[in-house]
Design a protein around this motif. Sequence first.
Motif, mmCIF file in Angstrom:
data_model
loop_
_atom_site.group_PDB
_atom_site.id
_atom_site.type_symbol
_atom_site.label_atom_id
_atom_site.label_comp_id
_atom_site.label_asym_id
_atom_site.label_seq_id
_atom_site.Cartn_x
_atom_site.Cartn_y
_atom_site.Cartn_z
ATOM 1 N N UNK A 1 0.995 8.242 3.592
ATOM 2 C CA UNK A 1 1.323 8.666 2.231
ATOM 3 C C UNK A 1 0.241 8.191 1.260
ATOM 4 N N UNK A 2 -0.977 8.569 1.543
ATOM 5 C CA UNK A 2 -2.100 8.204 0.685
ATOM 6 C C UNK A 2 -2.912 9.454 0.356
ATOM 7 N N UNK A 3 -3.972 9.264 -0.437
ATOM 8 C CA UNK A 3 -4.768 10.404 -0.892
ATOM 9 C C UNK A 3 -5.998 10.665 -0.032
ATOM 10 N N UNK A 4 -6.629 9.585 0.506
ATOM 11 C CA UNK A 4 -7.951 9.746 1.105
ATOM 12 C C UNK A 4 -7.828 9.947 2.616
ATOM 13 N N UNK A 5 -7.856 11.218 2.996
ATOM 14 C CA UNK A 5 -7.784 11.544 4.404
ATOM 15 C C UNK A 5 -7.703 13.042 4.596
ATOM 16 N N UNK A 6 -7.604 13.433 5.856
ATOM 17 C CA UNK A 6 -7.444 14.841 6.181
ATOM 18 C C UNK A 6 -5.976 15.212 6.068
ATOM 19 N N UNK B 1 4.441 -9.280 11.880
ATOM 20 C CA UNK B 1 3.458 -8.211 11.643
ATOM 21 C C UNK B 1 2.980 -8.164 10.194
ATOM 22 N N UNK B 2 1.662 -7.985 10.047
ATOM 23 C CA UNK B 2 1.046 -7.875 8.727
ATOM 24 C C UNK B 2 0.177 -6.624 8.687
ATOM 25 N N UNK B 3 -0.008 -6.090 7.499
ATOM 26 C CA UNK B 3 -0.878 -4.929 7.306
ATOM 27 C C UNK B 3 -2.327 -5.320 7.581
ATOM 28 N N UNK B 4 -3.010 -4.486 8.331
ATOM 29 C CA UNK B 4 -4.397 -4.786 8.719
ATOM 30 C C UNK B 4 -5.357 -4.787 7.542
ATOM 31 N N UNK B 5 -4.973 -4.117 6.430
ATOM 32 C CA UNK B 5 -5.874 -4.037 5.294
ATOM 33 C C UNK B 5 -5.553 -5.054 4.212
ATOM 34 N N UNK B 6 -4.305 -5.045 3.728
ATOM 35 C CA UNK B 6 -3.982 -5.931 2.614
ATOM 36 C C UNK B 6 -3.532 -7.306 3.082
ATOM 37 N N UNK B 7 -3.290 -7.449 4.411
ATOM 38 C CA UNK B 7 -2.956 -8.736 5.035
ATOM 39 C C UNK B 7 -1.576 -9.253 4.631
ATOM 40 N N UNK B 8 -0.751 -8.404 4.032
ATOM 41 C CA UNK B 8 0.594 -8.809 3.634
ATOM 42 C C UNK B 8 1.603 -8.454 4.718
ATOM 43 N N UNK C 1 0.815 -1.210 0.000
ATOM 44 C CA UNK C 1 0.000 0.000 0.000
ATOM 45 C C UNK C 1 0.851 1.264 0.000
ATOM 46 N N UNK C 2 2.167 1.099 0.137
ATOM 47 C CA UNK C 2 3.137 2.186 0.049
ATOM 48 C C UNK C 2 2.830 3.329 1.009
ATOM 49 N N UNK C 3 2.708 2.970 2.291
ATOM 50 C CA UNK C 3 2.454 3.985 3.301
ATOM 51 C C UNK C 3 2.981 3.521 4.640
ATOM 52 N N UNK C 4 3.285 4.495 5.486
ATOM 53 C CA UNK C 4 3.637 4.181 6.862
ATOM 54 C C UNK C 4 2.403 3.699 7.601
ATOM 55 N N UNK C 5 2.619 2.927 8.644
ATOM 56 C CA UNK C 5 1.537 2.396 9.458
ATOM 57 C C UNK C 5 1.843 2.636 10.930
ATOM 58 N N UNK C 6 0.788 2.724 11.723
ATOM 59 C CA UNK C 6 0.946 2.782 13.170
ATOM 60 C C UNK C 6 0.758 1.394 13.745
ATOM 61 N N UNK C 7 1.152 1.233 14.990
ATOM 62 C CA UNK C 7 1.056 -0.078 15.621
ATOM 63 C C UNK C 7 -0.376 -0.598 15.619
#
Length: 947
Positions: free
Chosen positions: A487-492, A424-431, A198-204
């Motif tokens: 680092x995505x588009x949809x947000x504040x 650890x895996x991404x909560x959305x893409x599960x990778x 997803x090419x973005x930083x993630x929080x815990x």
Amino acid sequence: MPDADRDYRWSLNLPKTDFPMRAELPKREPARVAWWADRRTYLTRLERNGRDGGAPFILHDGPPYANGDMHMGTFLNRFLKDALVKIHLLDGRYADFVPGWDMHGLPIEKETLKHLKLDFRTADPIELRRACRERALYWLDRQRSQMLRMGASFGRFDDPYMTIAPEFEATIVETLADLAERDYLYKGLRSTLWCVYDETALAEAEIEYKDHTSPSVYVRFPASAAQRAALLEKFGLTDDGTPLSIAIWTTTPWTLPANVAVALSPTATYGVYRIGNEDVIVAAALAADVLARFPRHAELVEAQPSPSPQATLRGEAVGATLDRLAVRHPFLDRDSLVILADYVELETGTGAVHTAPGHGEVDFDSGVEYGLPVINPVDGGGRFTAEAGPYAGAFIFDANARIVEDLRASGALIANESYEHSYPHCWRCKNPVVYRATSQWFIGMDRHGLRERAAGAVRTVEFFPAWGATRMSQMVENHPEWCVSRQRAWGTPIPALACGSCSESFLSPELARAFAAAMRARSFDEGNASDLWWTEDWRAFAPAGLACPRCGGTDLQKERNIVDIWFESGVTWRAVLVERGMKYPADAYLEGGDQYRGWFRSNLVTSVAVEDRAPYERVIAHGWVVDQHGHAMHKSAGNYIAADEAIAKYGADVLRLWVASAEFTGDIRLGAHLLDNVSNVYRNLRNRLRWFLGSVEGLTPDAIVPRAAMEPLDRLALAALDAFATEVGEHYRAFRLHDAYVAIQKFDVDDLSRFYVDALKDRLYSGAPERRASAQSALLAIFRTMCVLLAPVLSFTAEEAWQHLDPALRGDAESVFDLALPQPVAADADALATWALLKELRAQVAANEGVRDFQLDARVDVAPDLHERFAALGDSLREALVVSALRGIGRSADGTAKVVTLPAQGEKCQRCWKYLPLGADPEHPDLHAECAAIVRALETAAAPASP
């Protein structure tokens, strides 16, 4: 002989009601949802409670993601919130519930991209944001309909909070401004969790841990001649020219190109072991396991059976003595510094940890401590850059195998194995995710005592279950610096600027507040207010003279980061409670147990940072929905039950009862067999309400008998009702739904079904009018109480039953939710003791085998002190035992009470079926005296008047 063929059914008062036995919940429930909405049932009661001075009760809603249909976990969550609101509403509290939706972030963006078949790398940001808004609103409406359908409709569903609303986005930015102004918010280079897909930083909080198989490698980090001599000196050894290396172990070979150090435990003992023609340094505690993996060692073991040694310990030293020495990188032309770290453990590996500050959180911290370079040879998509040398362009996970083979070819590889572990895996893409050093915006948990203050705030909160306090404290104590940029588009957007002269990034509180004001000025119908950051020049929001705080430059450019959605939902206390003038802190937050590291924590941190207080007084956590065998539910496993499908099959009330029947603080099992069992309980409760309605048919308000004038058994029943209602009310107010469910079922089965209902049938169906009115009056009180106590759980059924009650008996309570939860009543100990004794004696009669209950007469043998109590009951004692006649009260030698059942005297009355002497009335020889008198009175009343 009596005329057995004579029909007296016309004279009986059998139950009569149009309340259907068959629930047909899926068919009937939708109409009830519409009825509540048309009548404004929730708002009407809320306003009434407000006028009556009801104290506020605020359950603050944690926002679900608007990106899919409800599943059974969502049903669990929404039911619990709905029940909690209804309990306090019925208790007279101003239970103002504002539902909310989280409508920004990766969950919605990914669903939108999938729906539109777009690639986020090439999609136009403004067009993508417009599409995300449309999808989020679509899912909000869909989820809202599903919540209303399940009966979770008591709240401001016409005016929910939405994180995409202009005023909400403004609050997010205003909070960022406050944090920047108070020096909590900063931008810095750190190694943070990163999703390369997803090419973005993630929080815990955006991480899930799952089992994963990694390539496990043991690698030699060789020492040059000078390095070898320096190392051997610390072990008290001279250099004889034998090759020397430090053995490391890692499960991420792809991070080796970023290695700059080898970390040792400062307190562990390390040994130099000679094996074949080389020396190797490993932790003494792990030496046997590590040396067994050397190929040369295996050959020696085969050639020299034990006890001949295969590896020789040449010398030992404590890790601290090797600090700041060095070895060579195994395949790149640079040194790796030997450093010390307390996190080096001696359970697995070699006791020497490969350290890459660009790809590890603790590695980065060690790098800061030692001034190590931060090498990050991986781009946002997970491909090696030119900095990785021969691996440039390769996808990092694909490169693992190539790196292992290159290590093998060069002789640096000691061993290569597969390693199963939690990863650890991404909560959305599960990778799988990685650590990657990038410049991000952080909230400093250790700035200005924020961590300590948050930990102190935890101690002011009540947790249910109680162990949640420990869990929450751990989440705060172990909370890393909070990475809030994505680092995505949809947000504040984070309204930060970057200086073109010195590359400094900064967030001006004045600019941020001006940007927030511009968003507040937009209406919701105008689209995404935060698009202004993408479409307008930053100077439109900047105060006069804004310049770089580091160099004073004015060549400033907008950054394009958005804020973490956990930060967005983490300021709901401000955007909802404070903005709407509601009670803050809220009375309660209720979510799944995973929110200790998610929403519970994010709200706590931001509230403490801004207002120095916890945003809630109580935290309630529930478990997960699993299948009936305790396994997680997945569509692929074939054990998944969709919420809409379950409602369509069983009805919402059965599912609501299922949740109430379980201990929701743990995992809740769900399956067809379990739902069938709950359906049986539901049918019993429904039939009880139906019997009540049929039995009070014909009762008028002016015929209701006051409690003091009721028959003794009816007064006892109402004393038991008081105790029952007090118990359930206490459970409800403490939100012990399972305990309330158990108490309701126990009262229904033990007090009603097995005792009072049976005891009343004779009096209700065939008794004299004045005695029947007493029973009906008691049943009306029980029915009313049962309806209000069932309403938070069986909302549809309780309302349906209440609507089938004669309007004259409903009074001003048009809806069951116009009633009041019974207030605690001091228990009548004597009455409850008599009630319990009667139930026990009735059970003794029922245990008599081979004879139908109402055909018996009985003699009760009792202790002397019970004579007066039983004498006061009069015919209620016989009625309670459900026998034809009661002979006399004897005395029990053992001091207890017992029933002796005897053959019934007389013949079977053709009207009431009790066995008694018949023929007292010649016109009705097949009736006993009381029934004959009742029939005569009925015949007289029905006879036409004389002319």
